[in-house]
Motif scaffolding. Structure first.
Motif, PDB file in Angstrom:
ATOM      1  N   MET A   1       0.867  -1.228   0.034  1.00 33.44           N
ATOM      2  CA  MET A   1      -0.099  -0.015  -0.077  1.00 33.44           C
ATOM      3  C   MET A   1       0.861   1.158   0.076  1.00 33.44           C
ATOM      4  O   MET A   1       1.666   1.557   1.054  1.00 33.44           O
ATOM      5  N   SER A   2       0.790   2.170  -0.977  1.00 34.06           N
ATOM      6  CA  SER A   2       1.431   3.222  -1.167  1.00 34.06           C
ATOM      7  C   SER A   2       0.976   4.309  -0.094  1.00 34.06           C
ATOM      8  O   SER A   2      -0.109   4.136   0.272  1.00 34.06           O
ATOM      9  N   MET A   3       1.701   5.536   0.001  1.00 37.20           N
ATOM     10  CA  MET A   3       1.463   6.378   0.927  1.00 37.20           C
ATOM     11  C   MET A   3       0.200   7.093   0.381  1.00 37.20           C
ATOM     12  O   MET A   3      -0.733   7.375   1.319  1.00 37.20           O
ATOM     13  N   GLU A   4      -0.198   7.210  -0.794  1.00 34.20           N
ATOM     14  CA  GLU A   4      -1.595   7.759  -1.439  1.00 34.20           C
ATOM     15  C   GLU A   4      -2.651   6.970  -0.871  1.00 34.20           C
ATOM     16  O   GLU A   4      -3.567   7.395  -0.593  1.00 34.20           O
TER      17      GLU A   4
ATOM     18  N   SER B   1      -1.225   1.732  18.561  1.00 32.13           N
ATOM     19  CA  SER B   1      -2.201   3.038  18.907  1.00 32.13           C
ATOM     20  C   SER B   1      -1.375   4.285  18.636  1.00 32.13           C
ATOM     21  O   SER B   1      -2.034   5.170  18.100  1.00 32.13           O
ATOM     22  N   ILE B   2      -0.006   4.144  18.916  1.00 31.91           N
ATOM     23  CA  ILE B   2       0.523   5.285  18.668  1.00 31.91           C
ATOM     24  C   ILE B   2       0.533   5.779  17.236  1.00 31.91           C
ATOM     25  O   ILE B   2       0.423   6.989  16.703  1.00 31.91           O
ATOM     26  N   VAL B   3       1.093   4.670  16.405  1.00 30.32           N
ATOM     27  CA  VAL B   3       1.322   4.766  14.967  1.00 30.32           C
ATOM     28  C   VAL B   3      -0.130   5.081  14.310  1.00 30.32           C
ATOM     29  O   VAL B   3      -0.363   6.192  13.601  1.00 30.32           O
ATOM     30  N   GLY B   4      -1.230   4.397  14.729  1.00 31.99           N
ATOM     31  CA  GLY B   4      -2.469   4.663  14.337  1.00 31.99           C
ATOM     32  C   GLY B   4      -3.128   6.110  14.613  1.00 31.99           C
ATOM     33  O   GLY B   4      -3.435   6.491  13.808  1.00 31.99           O
ATOM     34  N   GLN B   5      -2.737   6.510  15.797  1.00 28.66           N
ATOM     35  CA  GLN B   5      -3.096   7.842  16.300  1.00 28.66           C
ATOM     36  C   GLN B   5      -2.382   8.954  15.549  1.00 28.66           C
ATOM     37  O   GLN B   5      -2.907   9.985  14.950  1.00 28.66           O
ATOM     38  N   TYR B   6      -1.080   8.820  15.075  1.00 26.71           N
ATOM     39  CA  TYR B   6      -0.246   9.880  14.163  1.00 26.71           C
ATOM     40  C   TYR B   6      -0.954   9.711  12.970  1.00 26.71           C
ATOM     41  O   TYR B   6      -0.981  11.065  12.470  1.00 26.71           O
TER      42      TYR B   6
ATOM     43  N   ALA C   1      -4.058  11.545  12.873  1.00 22.25           N
ATOM     44  CA  ALA C   1      -3.792  13.272  12.976  1.00 22.25           C
ATOM     45  C   ALA C   1      -3.169  13.666  11.757  1.00 22.25           C
ATOM     46  O   ALA C   1      -2.667  15.078  11.617  1.00 22.25           O
ATOM     47  N   GLY C   2      -2.613  12.887  10.814  1.00 22.02           N
ATOM     48  CA  GLY C   2      -1.957  13.458   9.614  1.00 22.02           C
ATOM     49  C   GLY C   2      -0.312  13.565   9.751  1.00 22.02           C
ATOM     50  O   GLY C   2       0.149  14.124   8.774  1.00 22.02           O
ATOM     51  N   ASP C   3       0.327  13.104  10.975  1.00 27.03           N
ATOM     52  CA  ASP C   3       1.662  13.391  10.902  1.00 27.03           C
ATOM     53  C   ASP C   3       2.370  11.951  10.502  1.00 27.03           C
ATOM     54  O   ASP C   3       2.743  10.889  11.652  1.00 27.03           O
ATOM     55  N   TYR C   4       2.571  11.948   9.379  1.00 24.97           N
ATOM     56  CA  TYR C   4       3.097  10.504   9.145  1.00 24.97           C
ATOM     57  C   TYR C   4       4.767  10.295   9.381  1.00 24.97           C
ATOM     58  O   TYR C   4       5.027   9.204   9.417  1.00 24.97           O
ATOM     59  N   ARG C   5       5.356  11.421   9.297  1.00 25.04           N
ATOM     60  CA  ARG C   5       6.966  11.164   9.897  1.00 25.04           C
ATOM     61  C   ARG C   5       6.853  10.620  11.291  1.00 25.04           C
ATOM     62  O   ARG C   5       7.609   9.589  11.338  1.00 25.04           O
ATOM     63  N   LYS C   6       6.150  11.050  12.079  1.00 21.92           N
ATOM     64  CA  LYS C   6       6.363  10.499  13.400  1.00 21.92           C
ATOM     65  C   LYS C   6       5.855   8.997  13.347  1.00 21.92           C
ATOM     66  O   LYS C   6       6.303   8.332  14.273  1.00 21.92           O
TER      67      LYS C   6
ATOM     68  N   LEU D   1      10.880  -1.453   5.135  1.00 21.79           N
ATOM     69  CA  LEU D   1      11.844  -0.850   4.806  1.00 21.79           C
ATOM     70  C   LEU D   1      11.813  -0.075   3.567  1.00 21.79           C
ATOM     71  O   LEU D   1      12.134   0.558   2.977  1.00 21.79           O
ATOM     72  N   SER D   2      10.870  -1.004   2.338  1.00 22.06           N
ATOM     73  CA  SER D   2      10.820  -0.674   1.013  1.00 22.06           C
ATOM     74  C   SER D   2       9.761   0.634   0.868  1.00 22.06           C
ATOM     75  O   SER D   2       9.576   1.182  -0.086  1.00 22.06           O
ATOM     76  N   GLY D   3       8.872   0.525   1.945  1.00 25.94           N
ATOM     77  CA  GLY D   3       7.679   1.514   1.939  1.00 25.94           C
ATOM     78  C   GLY D   3       6.506   0.934   1.167  1.00 25.94           C
ATOM     79  O   GLY D   3       5.636   1.606   0.646  1.00 25.94           O
ATOM     80  N   LYS D   4       6.520  -0.308   0.909  1.00 33.02           N
ATOM     81  CA  LYS D   4       5.308  -0.932   0.149  1.00 33.02           C
ATOM     82  C   LYS D   4       4.445  -1.382   1.042  1.00 33.02           C
ATOM     83  O   LYS D   4       3.297  -2.131   0.628  1.00 33.02           O
ATOM     84  N   ALA D   5       4.381  -1.323   2.187  1.00 33.61           N
ATOM     85  CA  ALA D   5       3.391  -1.478   3.001  1.00 33.61           C
ATOM     86  C   ALA D   5       2.704  -0.338   3.817  1.00 33.61           C
ATOM     87  O   ALA D   5       2.342  -0.589   5.193  1.00 33.61           O
ATOM     88  N   GLY D   6       2.752   0.828   3.285  1.00 36.54           N
ATOM     89  CA  GLY D   6       2.125   1.969   3.911  1.00 36.54           C
ATOM     90  C   GLY D   6       3.240   2.769   4.637  1.00 36.54           C
ATOM     91  O   GLY D   6       3.390   3.766   4.261  1.00 36.54           O
ATOM     92  N   LEU D   7       3.678   2.049   5.799  1.00 32.95           N
ATOM     93  CA  LEU D   7       4.534   2.804   6.316  1.00 32.95           C
ATOM     94  C   LEU D   7       5.948   2.686   5.584  1.00 32.95           C
ATOM     95  O   LEU D   7       6.179   1.673   4.783  1.00 32.95           O
ATOM     96  N   LYS D   8       6.950   3.561   5.833  1.00 36.26           N
ATOM     97  CA  LYS D   8       8.474   3.563   5.068  1.00 36.26           C
ATOM     98  C   LYS D   8       9.425   3.752   6.192  1.00 36.26           C
ATOM     99  O   LYS D   8       9.562   4.785   6.818  1.00 36.26           O
ATOM    100  N   ILE D   9      10.050   2.709   6.784  1.00 34.75           N
ATOM    101  CA  ILE D   9      11.004   2.827   7.901  1.00 34.75           C
ATOM    102  C   ILE D   9      12.501   2.745   7.297  1.00 34.75           C
ATOM    103  O   ILE D   9      12.587   1.775   6.201  1.00 34.75           O
ATOM    104  N   THR D  10      13.254   3.513   7.890  1.00 35.28           N
ATOM    105  CA  THR D  10      14.614   3.610   7.342  1.00 35.28           C
ATOM    106  C   THR D  10      15.740   3.133   8.760  1.00 35.28           C
ATOM    107  O   THR D  10      15.008   2.784   9.706  1.00 35.28           O
TER     108      THR D  10
END
Length: 476
Positions: free
Chosen positions: A1-4, A81-86, A89-94, A220-229
């Protein structure tokens, strides 16, 4: 799932039709749950071919394994819960940063947990009064599964993070792959390679390891919605502190809950291998048929977390209430189905007349409480956890098991004074059958106490939910 797609899903969760969105998020989880429980039933089926002792080994082992897994699950749900709430709230970086911190914390914690658990395993099995016939099977099975705990924890955390973003399909695809791999490997390791119970445990560990690798790569690739480095996974005590602060109550509650099942196993084992075998098969069947209701609860968790993050509290409450109705109906149908087809179903797993006869007791005194557990209690505790109010879910979980289930099961099954009280009560109200004959000193009392714990916990949970004290987000 992409960020869009994550942003589009967020909009639907916050503004779309509740029922349609709930079903959209739930159906992939339901499919996954059904497949997962299908594996558990397949595992039970193959081990049943080795005899009653081999079949009971995973059932004896899982309260210990569950105690360990519960510790990791508490931190995982905090991250959820933290990731879902961020995201709400629209704060994808956090959201990405919190997800990375969770994964690194889980990896360290799970490795430490595995070492400690292996060291205390013999003591735990002896504490449960595991019979001599089952002990060697349970010890071997648990030892191997404990060694694979880091993979299991990380797999659990990665799929939970994907669901928090609103992506329920990708975790299902990964889980289905691991389950089918497990189903294939089970007979190979158990029979072809002649490893028996050890083979079942090895198949589980290898399958989880495959899921872990895939989950990591997708995040790590960002193909699952979140993109972790990789930098997101570096130790950060500020994020760790928040995850631990939110997750610790849930970890304590769930681990205490799982340890309670260790004590409960000891209570049930007091009536012998036959009673425990009947209980093991019954729980497998309940898990299979109620997988649908658990899927709705998990989907509801995603919706509640994001709506609470967006401070849409009334919508979150409505989502939970509608989920309760759906789950109660599903669980009721499940109980009726098991009751009708009990004998032929049990014969598939273990054609033992004593076990089949005992299963009637489990169903009559315990199973009727399942709709209240799945329909109300499970939904309420998941609402509390998804909203980040983990102390509430901790209290509810501990109350159900330590406040109600263990005391009532032991009292109705073993305590002479209670038998006398019920005998007198039965006579005083002109009850034709003394209640002592229904419960005293038999497995009926144990399962009656278990059923009562579900009724009582559901009532208290519903009252607490309706008070609305959970309607407050935990993010900045």
């Amino acid at each position: 799932m992409s960020m869009e797609k994550v942003k589009a899903m967020r909009k639907e969760i916050l503004e779309g039709p509740i029922e349609r969105t709930l079903f959209k998020l739930a159906w992939p989880i339901i499919v996954n749950n059904l497949v997962q429980v299908l594996y558990n039933i397949t595992d039970t089926f193959w081990l049943g071919k080795l005899g009653r002792a081999a079949l009971s080994a995973p059932g004896v082992s899982w309260p210990i394994i569950g105690t360990l897994m519960a510790l990791g699950m508490g931190f995982t749900m905090a991250g959820f819960s933290i990731v879902g709430q961020y995201i709400g709230a629209g704060d994808y970086r956090k959201a990405n940063r919190s997800a990375g911190a969770l994964l690194s914390l889980i990896l360290f914690f799970s490795t430490l947990s595995a070492v400690i658990s292996i060291a205390i395993l013999p003591l735990a099995l002896r504490f449960m009064h595991v019979t001599e016939t089952i002990y060697p099977y349970a010890f071997t099975y648990s030892l191997i599964v404990f060694a694979g705990v880091p993979a299991s924890f990380t797999f659990m955390a990665s799929t939970a993070l994907m669901r928090a973003s609103g992506d329920t399909k990708t975790p299902v695809k990964i889980s289905m792959l691991t389950v089918f791999l497990n189903i294939i490997l089970d007979p190979v390791f158990i029979f072809i390679l002649g490893l028996g119970v050890s083979g079942a445990a090895i198949a589980t560990v290898l399958s989880n390891a495959v899921g872990t690798v895939i989950g990591f790569k997708l995040l790590l690739s960002g193909k699952a919605g979140l993109k972790i480095t990789w930098s997101d996974m570096k130790p950060d005590w500020k994020f760790y502190s928040k995850i631990i602060r939110v997750g610790l109550p849930s970890s304590i509650g769930q681990s205490a809950n799982s340890f309670g099942f260790v004590v409960l196993t000891r209570i049930i084992m007091g009536f012998g291998d036959v009673t425990y075998a009947a209980y093991t098969i019954t729980t497998r069947l309940v898990n299979f048929i109620t997988s649908i209701s658990r899927g709705f609860s998990m989907a509801m968790g995603t919706m509640v977390a994001q709506n609470v993050g967006a401070e849409k509290y009334q919508r979150a409450k409505t989502i939970a209430e509608r989920t309760m109705v759906v789950n109660f109906i599903i669980a009721s149908i499940a109980v009726l189905t098991i009751g009708i087809f009990r004998v032929p179903i049990f014969k598939i797993f273990l054609n033992d007349p004593k076990v089949i006869a005992e299963s009637a007791i489990v169903l009559k005194y315990f199973l009727i409480s399942v709709p209240f557990f799945n329909g109300i209690f499970v939904v309420v505790t998941r609402v509390f956890t998804s909203a980040g109010h983990t102390k509430k879910s901790m209290i509810m979980s501990m109350l159900r098991l330590w406040g109600f289930r263990i005391p009532l099961s032991y009292a109705f099954g073993y305590v002479p004074a209670l038998v006398v009280v019920f005998t007198v009560l039965g006579h005083s109200i002109n009850f034709k059958i003394p209640l002592a004959k229904l419960f005293g000193f038999t497995s009926k009392g144990v399962f009656f106490g278990m059923g009562m714990s579900n009724f009582l916990a559901a009532i208290i949970g519903l009252i607490w939910f309706l008070r609305g004290s959970w309607m407050k987000r935990i993010i900045d």
